[in-house]
Write an enzyme that holds these catalytic residues in place. Structure first.
Site, short mmCIF file in Angstrom:
data_model
loop_
_atom_site.label_atom_id
_atom_site.label_comp_id
_atom_site.label_asym_id
_atom_site.label_seq_id
_atom_site.Cartn_x
_atom_site.Cartn_y
_atom_site.Cartn_z
N CYS A 82 0.83 -1.20 0.00
CA CYS A 82 0.00 0.00 0.00
C CYS A 82 0.87 1.26 0.00
N HIS A 83 0.24 2.40 -0.24
CA HIS A 83 0.98 3.65 -0.40
C HIS A 83 1.80 4.07 0.80
N THR A 84 1.32 3.85 2.02
CA THR A 84 2.11 4.30 3.17
C THR A 84 3.39 3.51 3.30
N ARG A 126 -1.38 3.37 21.20
CA ARG A 126 -1.03 4.37 20.19
C ARG A 126 0.42 4.84 20.30
N CYS A 131 -12.64 4.23 22.34
CA CYS A 131 -13.51 3.10 22.00
C CYS A 131 -14.87 3.23 22.70
N CYS A 187 -9.61 -1.83 21.36
CA CYS A 187 -9.48 -2.43 22.70
C CYS A 187 -10.83 -2.54 23.40
N CYS A 196 -6.57 -2.98 4.69
CA CYS A 196 -6.46 -1.52 4.53
C CYS A 196 -7.39 -1.00 3.44
N CYS A 256 -10.73 1.83 26.04
CA CYS A 256 -10.15 3.19 26.16
C CYS A 256 -11.28 4.22 25.98
N ARG A 267 -3.61 -3.14 -7.09
CA ARG A 267 -3.00 -3.71 -5.90
C ARG A 267 -2.08 -4.87 -6.27
N HIS A 323 1.30 -3.47 6.22
CA HIS A 323 0.19 -3.32 7.18
C HIS A 323 -1.12 -3.87 6.63
N GLU A 324 -1.05 -4.63 5.52
CA GLU A 324 -2.28 -5.10 4.86
C GLU A 324 -2.19 -6.61 4.68
N CYS A 346 -8.77 4.04 18.42
CA CYS A 346 -8.41 3.47 19.72
C CYS A 346 -7.05 4.01 20.17
P1 NAD Z 1 -3.35 5.30 -6.19
O1 NAD Z 1 -2.06 5.91 -6.57
O2 NAD Z 1 -3.63 3.88 -6.56
O3 NAD Z 1 -4.53 6.19 -6.80
C1 NAD Z 1 -4.52 7.59 -6.88
C2 NAD Z 1 -5.26 8.00 -8.15
O4 NAD Z 1 -5.44 9.42 -8.13
C3 NAD Z 1 -4.52 7.65 -9.45
O5 NAD Z 1 -5.37 6.93 -10.31
C4 NAD Z 1 -4.15 9.03 -10.03
O6 NAD Z 1 -4.18 9.03 -11.44
C5 NAD Z 1 -5.25 9.90 -9.44
N1 NAD Z 1 -4.93 11.34 -9.36
C6 NAD Z 1 -3.76 11.91 -8.99
N2 NAD Z 1 -3.85 13.26 -9.04
C7 NAD Z 1 -5.11 13.55 -9.43
C8 NAD Z 1 -5.82 14.76 -9.67
N3 NAD Z 1 -5.22 15.96 -9.53
N4 NAD Z 1 -7.12 14.68 -10.03
C9 NAD Z 1 -7.72 13.49 -10.20
N5 NAD Z 1 -7.09 12.29 -10.01
C10 NAD Z 1 -5.80 12.33 -9.63
O7 NAD Z 1 -3.49 5.48 -4.61
P2 NAD Z 1 -4.47 4.71 -3.58
O8 NAD Z 1 -3.86 3.43 -3.16
O9 NAD Z 1 -5.84 4.67 -4.16
O10 NAD Z 1 -4.42 5.69 -2.33
C11 NAD Z 1 -4.99 6.98 -2.40
C12 NAD Z 1 -4.69 7.78 -1.13
O11 NAD Z 1 -5.38 7.23 -0.02
C13 NAD Z 1 -3.21 7.81 -0.72
O12 NAD Z 1 -2.88 9.13 -0.33
C14 NAD Z 1 -3.16 6.87 0.46
O13 NAD Z 1 -2.10 7.16 1.35
C15 NAD Z 1 -4.51 7.17 1.10
N6 NAD Z 1 -5.02 6.19 2.08
C16 NAD Z 1 -5.64 6.68 3.21
C17 NAD Z 1 -6.16 5.83 4.16
C18 NAD Z 1 -6.88 6.37 5.36
O14 NAD Z 1 -7.19 5.61 6.29
N7 NAD Z 1 -7.23 7.66 5.39
C19 NAD Z 1 -6.02 4.43 4.00
C20 NAD Z 1 -5.40 3.95 2.84
C21 NAD Z 1 -4.91 4.84 1.89
C1 022 Z 2 -2.96 3.40 5.43
N1 022 Z 2 -2.90 4.73 5.58
C2 022 Z 2 -2.55 5.27 4.40
C3 022 Z 2 -2.41 4.25 3.52
N2 022 Z 2 -2.66 3.10 4.18
C4 022 Z 2 -3.15 5.42 6.75
C5 022 Z 2 -2.18 6.26 7.26
C6 022 Z 2 -2.43 6.97 8.43
C7 022 Z 2 -3.65 6.85 9.07
C8 022 Z 2 -4.60 5.99 8.57
C9 022 Z 2 -4.35 5.27 7.39
C10 022 Z 2 -3.92 7.63 10.22
C11 022 Z 2 -4.92 8.57 10.34
C12 022 Z 2 -4.85 9.11 11.62
C13 022 Z 2 -3.83 8.47 12.27
N3 022 Z 2 -3.23 7.57 11.42
C14 022 Z 2 -3.43 8.73 13.68
C15 022 Z 2 -4.16 7.82 14.59
C16 022 Z 2 -4.01 8.25 16.05
O1 022 Z 2 -3.21 9.12 16.33
O2 022 Z 2 -4.72 7.69 16.85
C17 022 Z 2 -2.15 6.75 11.74
C18 022 Z 2 -2.35 5.42 12.10
C19 022 Z 2 -1.24 4.59 12.44
C20 022 Z 2 0.03 5.11 12.42
C21 022 Z 2 0.23 6.44 12.08
C22 022 Z 2 -0.86 7.25 11.74
C23 022 Z 2 1.19 4.23 12.81
O3 022 Z 2 1.02 3.14 13.27
N4 022 Z 2 2.42 4.65 12.65
C24 022 Z 2 -3.71 4.80 12.11
ZN ZN Z 3 -2.69 1.15 3.55
#
Ligand code: NAD
Ligand code: 022
Ligand code: ZN
Length: 375
Positions: free
Chosen positions: A40-42, A110, A98, A92, A169, A95, A370, A62-63, A106
């Protein structure tokens, strides 16, 4: 014990596949044999060195999905042989967070999780005398890992590991953002920015929730076919329209006698702060909700005019789709097994651990949705 792992030795360097030492589970911990893990991206963000909180050397990932092979003292919720998905957001159930019922974040472990350590402040991984850091409490780029009991979800044992690892994830984040965070209702209109591994899961979440109009936005035209596969009804490439993308989307979503446009729900799945602003402003005045899912680079800021919020739009964000891991993840696995959601077509590449760096290359090249490593 000796385990096989892809070690992030140093920022900016490829992972090195090697044999490392793993200690058994202590009190409240479980030893899991990881059978498959997504990339995954992170993982990429941390490996690249762009993550200011990244620790090295570490075992990323992480996935995952796997089987419990041993449990430490006091563990009651899982036993040997159970199939589990590791949780980077644990649950948990004790906390304040939760118990609040208002968040899935949770706080039980952390602090140590962020330091790359188990809850007792130590690591289970080492090479010789050097300790290796855990990652997001999971470290699934190893064929065995140790996890706190509160950071595993017990799932249906008939489910295939090489598919359900993605629920650890991407799938849960996308579908959860729609159901738990935005709470999308039947007949809604929605715009999804970024049709990657997250955006496509938002689209299938919207289909599940019964949304009427699902507009996908991506700079890459190849994503049109991908979006349509999972329920997208319209596609827009911002590079191919005349004028402003926000005005274009507002125009597309005009409904009702007053002809005020804007989507009921919008989702940023890109991580671009520019896109986050577009998503907010493309949501409907008075009630639009815009969900930030993408993780932006360190230090970035978002901006809009306060008027956008004063006129009733809500800007919100989500971690792990607002899912409570031990409660919600098993349900999503069941939805997959019942055919309510799709995963298989999104897993475009399956690799051996030895070839894990190829998975990162495919991500850079935009060739994969993926990639999954099968042990
Ligand atoms: P990805 O690279 O597979 O997909 C991103 C898409 O966005 C691509 O298709 C790209 O062409 C498109 N894109 C880029 N710039 C653009 C723009 N200006 N306008 C329109 N489209 C555009 O990435 P992903 O795996 O789908 O992840 C996306 C994001 O989600 C990442 O930042 C990732 O870290 C985040 N994420 C967050 C969480 C969370 O819990 N909040 C969990 C997982 C992933
Ligand atoms: C997963 N992420 C992006 C791609 N795949 C992702 C990254 C960060 C978070 C969630 C998903 C995130 C959002 C908010 C937080 N995190 C903070 C949570 C908190 O402080 O309670 C986050 C998480 C874990 C970690 C860092 C940031 C870590 O384990 N290092 C959930
Ligand atoms: Zn992820």
């Amino acid at each position: 014990m000796d385990v096989r792992a892809a070690v992030a030795v140093q920022a900016g360097k490829p992972l090195e596949v090697m044999t490392v030492k793993l200690e058994g589970p202590r009190e409240g911990e479980v030893l899991v044999e990881i059978k498959a893990t997504g990339i995954c991206h992170t993982d990429e963000f941390t490996l690249s060195g762009a993550d200011p909180e990244g620790l090295f050397p570490a075992i990323l990932g992480h996935e995952g999905a796997g089987v419990v092979v041993d449990v430490g003292k006091g563990v009651t919720s899982v036993r040997k042989g159970d199939h589990v998905i590791p949780l980077y957001t644990p649950e948990c159930r004790q906390c304040p967070s939760c118990l609040s019922r208002k968040t899935n974040l949770c706080t039980a472990i952390r602090a140590t999780q962020g330091q790359g350590l188990m809850p007792d402040g130590t690591s289970r991984f080492s090479i010789g005398k050097d300790r290796l850091f855990h990652y997001m409490g999971c470290s699934t780029f190893s064929n065995f890992t140790v996890l706190p009991e509160i950071a595993v979800a017990k799932v249906n044992a008939d489910a295939p590991f090489d598919k359900i690892c993605y629920i650890g994830c991407g799938v849960t984040t996308g579908i959860g953002a729609v159901i738990n965070t935005a709470k999308v209702e039947q007949g809604a209109t929605a715009v999804v920015f970024g049709l990657g591994g997250i955006g496509l899961n938002v689209i299938q979440g919207l289909r599940l929730a019964g949304a009427d109009m699902i507009i996908g936005v991506d700079l890459n035209n190849d994503k049109k076919q991908w979006g349509e596969k999972f329920g997208m009804t319209h596609f827009v490439n911002p590079k191919e329209i005349d004028g402003d993308i926000v005005a274009h989307l507002v125009n597309m979503t005009k409904r009702g006698a007053d002809q005020i446009g804007g989507a009921d729900y919008t989702f940023d799945c890109t991580g671009s702060t520019k896109v986050m602003r577009q998503a907010l402003e493309a949501s409907h005045r008075g009630w639009g909700k815009s969900v930030v899912i993408g993780v932006a680079g360190a230090g970035q800021e978002i901006a809009t005019r306060p008027f956008q919020l004063v006129t009733g739009r809500t800007w919100m964000g989500t971690a792990f789709g607002g899912a409570r891991g031990r409660t919600d993840v098993p349900k999503i696995v069941d939805w997959y097994m019942a055919g309510k959601i799709e995963i298989d077509p999104m897993i475009t590449h399956t690799l051996k651990l030895e070839d894990i760096n190829k998975g990162f290359d495919l991500m850079h090249e935009g060739k994969s949705i993926r990639s999954v490593v099968v042990y």
